[in-house]
Design a protein around this motif. Sequence first.
Motif: not given
Length: 231
Positions: A177-184
């Motif tokens: 989830a944190a990775t997805q937020a960083d990608l966004a």
Amino acid sequence: MSAQGGTEGVVIAIDGPSGSGKSSTAKGVAKARELRYLDTGAMYRALTWWMLEHGVDTGDAAAVAAAVDRPVIEMGTDPSAPAVAVDGRDVAAAIRGQEVTTHVSAVSAVPEVRELLVDVQRRIIADARAHSAGIVVEGRDITTVVAPDAPVKLYMTASAEARAQRRSKEVRVSDVAATQADLARRDKLDSSRVHSPLTRTDEATELDTTGLTLDEVVALVVKLADETRGQ
């Protein structure tokens, strides 16, 4: 492998956001067709790494611009071992760290950075066209800025979930989830910057890799490239 009969080597240009599979695909295609390979994103990471190592405030565009021509960045084009060196130091592993990932979008947005590195990228492409069968180049502005005349243009994408899972696996973190937020966050920065934003040209074939294996994606791109080149 040299270009034969005096003809220039092919250029396969691949754009897309992080986690779309473009790096693995680009290397796979280059190996399959004995082409050179260039990861332009690694060049921006290498420059960002140097800025951080030398205490340059990456949020200060003027400071980044003032230092942009100080480091010497060398890129290998062997898809089996794509080397990255800064001032003679191997940084291939160091540039993949979280600190560089956090700061690279800010550094990449500085016009002087892009002007300098795009010029280097074009020279690498020209050398590959003149002295080999060609090159696969991947990044975020290859089809639109770096090599807009490339005969093969692709824009790779994938679902947000798939991209986050791939990126998490690549950097070996468990918080998807944190990775997805960083990608966004990076997507927003890369697509909204004034100079060379991440965007898809109408001339590029869009390829959604969400439900595909790497081998399937590589095969599709090789097939497209061969068809475009009349093979």
